[in-house]
Design a protein around this motif. Structure first.
Motif, PDB file in Angstrom:
ATOM      1  N   ASP A 109      -7.183   4.591  -1.020  1.00 41.20           N
ATOM      2  CA  ASP A 109      -6.418   4.524   0.043  1.00 41.20           C
ATOM      3  C   ASP A 109      -6.410   5.935   0.570  1.00 41.20           C
ATOM      4  O   ASP A 109      -6.661   7.016   0.614  1.00 41.20           O
ATOM      5  CB  ASP A 109      -4.570   3.773  -1.015  1.00 41.20           C
ATOM      6  CG  ASP A 109      -4.027   5.378  -1.998  1.00 41.20           C
ATOM      7  OD1 ASP A 109      -5.048   6.573  -2.071  1.00 41.20           O
ATOM      8  OD2 ASP A 109      -3.987   4.863  -2.999  1.00 41.20           O
ATOM      9  N   ALA A 126      -3.774   0.713  -7.399  1.00 41.92           N
ATOM     10  CA  ALA A 126      -4.529   2.118  -7.945  1.00 41.92           C
ATOM     11  C   ALA A 126      -4.713   2.115  -9.089  1.00 41.92           C
ATOM     12  O   ALA A 126      -5.438   2.767  -9.584  1.00 41.92           O
ATOM     13  CB  ALA A 126      -4.007   2.949  -7.385  1.00 41.92           C
ATOM     14  N   ASN A 164      -7.665   1.686  -4.283  1.00 42.81           N
ATOM     15  CA  ASN A 164      -6.540   0.810  -4.294  1.00 42.81           C
ATOM     16  C   ASN A 164      -7.656  -0.847  -3.704  1.00 42.81           C
ATOM     17  O   ASN A 164      -7.114  -2.113  -3.448  1.00 42.81           O
ATOM     18  CB  ASN A 164      -6.230   0.986  -3.347  1.00 42.81           C
ATOM     19  CG  ASN A 164      -6.427   0.889  -1.833  1.00 42.81           C
ATOM     20  OD1 ASN A 164      -7.718   0.934  -1.952  1.00 42.81           O
ATOM     21  ND2 ASN A 164      -5.628   0.319  -0.590  1.00 42.81           N
ATOM     22  N   GLY A 186       0.960  -1.053   0.205  1.00 40.86           N
ATOM     23  CA  GLY A 186      -0.041   0.342  -0.044  1.00 40.86           C
ATOM     24  C   GLY A 186       1.011   0.813   0.206  1.00 40.86           C
ATOM     25  O   GLY A 186       2.199   1.055  -0.133  1.00 40.86           O
ATOM     26  N   ARG A 234      -7.745  -6.638  -3.174  1.00 43.04           N
ATOM     27  CA  ARG A 234      -7.024  -5.507  -3.252  1.00 43.04           C
ATOM     28  C   ARG A 234      -6.180  -5.724  -4.155  1.00 43.04           C
ATOM     29  O   ARG A 234      -6.084  -6.677  -4.761  1.00 43.04           O
ATOM     30  CB  ARG A 234      -6.270  -5.516  -1.597  1.00 43.04           C
ATOM     31  CG  ARG A 234      -4.993  -4.553  -1.481  1.00 43.04           C
ATOM     32  CD  ARG A 234      -5.534  -3.177  -0.868  1.00 43.04           C
ATOM     33  NE  ARG A 234      -6.294  -3.333  -0.215  1.00 43.04           N
ATOM     34  CZ  ARG A 234      -6.791  -2.621  -0.025  1.00 43.04           C
ATOM     35  NH1 ARG A 234      -7.972  -1.796  -0.322  1.00 43.04           N
ATOM     36  NH2 ARG A 234      -7.994  -3.645   1.421  1.00 43.04           N
TER      37      ARG A 234
END
Length: 288
Positions: free
Chosen positions: A211, A235, A217, A84, A232
């Protein structure tokens, strides 16, 4: 005799020049019925890929066929811990000494990352201010056992600025009563963790997630009989996906579930799935 010798020399020189040309002209040619390798090559599936140089994906949210793309593939990983966005560190020179500061106060709300894994809490100081304290996720279990909401603690660390401009206090040590927790690297497991098994789930897109930088995301998938599931994805890929599958669309996801590492604690029971293949309206898309 001299004339004969000159003639022989001329013939030898001409032969040395002609021979390479004959060899070059007699190169073997493929048989007439030889199969065309390019024609028989399997057609790869369409790929959803993170675009390089475009913060929000490819212009217009277009998909790229892997046969016509020369961009380097962006592999999904679990450095992640979770892959992330990372908060930018404050302005520090490499190799320079950084002064530590100490904060005291009471523990407030526990905080987690995008995958709901404990990695921080709010600290209420005696002056009445509130500071977000962050620590590595592998310390979550130790900190959860050492402190509760309302406990008094003393924390040493470094002040930084987060991705969204929020002030963050990066913990290096925490003292609660007689317990002290240091920001030490995780202990290597005695036995390697088992590889996660592939999973397939079908459901409807309940909502897209953002995010800390405000980019999509992932999305929440509702499936009958299952706990809350979050898919998940990068992006840039999510940006392309929102043009193809809106909220309420049915989608089938094949991928691998996130496994908690040693010391990590999940604040909310959520299944995190990192997909490899998405099926939308009968079309499969490969995630790269």
């Amino acid at each position: 005799m001299k004339n004969n010798a000159k003639m022989m020399t001329s013939l030898l020189l001409m032969g040395s020049l002609i021979t390479p040309q004959l060899h070059a002209q007699t190169a073997p040619t493929p048989p007439l019925n030889a199969p065309d390798a390019a024609a028989e090559a399997p057609v790869p599936p369409i790929e959803l890929r993170a675009g390089r140089g475009h913060r929000g994906g490819y212009p217009g949210g277009q998909f790229r066929d892997s046969r016509h793309s020369s961009d380097r593939r962006e592999e999904l990983g679990d450095s992640q811990g979770p892959r992330g966005p990372r908060e930018p560190r404050g302005p520090r020179e490499r190799g320079a000494l950084t002064a530590l500061t100490t904060l005291t106060g009471t523990v407030g709300e526990l905080k987690g990352n995008d995958d709901f894994i404990l990695d921080g809490f709010l600290l209420k100081t005696a002056a009445g201010s509130t500071t977000l304290v962050k620590f590595p996720a592998h310390l979550g279990q130790s900190i959860q056992q050492a402190v509760k909401s309302g406990n008094s603690v003393s924390i040493s660390g470094i002040s930084e600025t987060g991705l969204d401009g929020e002030s963050i206090f990066r913990m290096t040590s925490l003292t609660a009563g007689k317990t002290t927790i240091l920001d030490a690297p995780p202990t290597p497991p005695t036995t390697p963790p088992a590889a996660p098994s592939a999973a397939t789930v079908t459901g409807k897109i309940a909502d897209y997630q953002l995010d800390r930088a405000g980019r999509v995301n992932g999305f929440t998938l509702t499936a009958s009989g299952d706990a809350k599931t979050i898919i998940r994805i990068p992006a840039d890929v999510a940006y392309q996906l929102t043009n193809l599958a809106t909220k309420g669309s049915t989608i089938t996801v094949q991928g691998y579930p996130k496994i908690l590492r040693e010391g990590q604690v999940q604040l909310e029971k959520v299944n995190i799935l990192r997909p490899t293949i998405l099926t939308i309206n009968g079309q499969q898309y490969l995630i790269r």
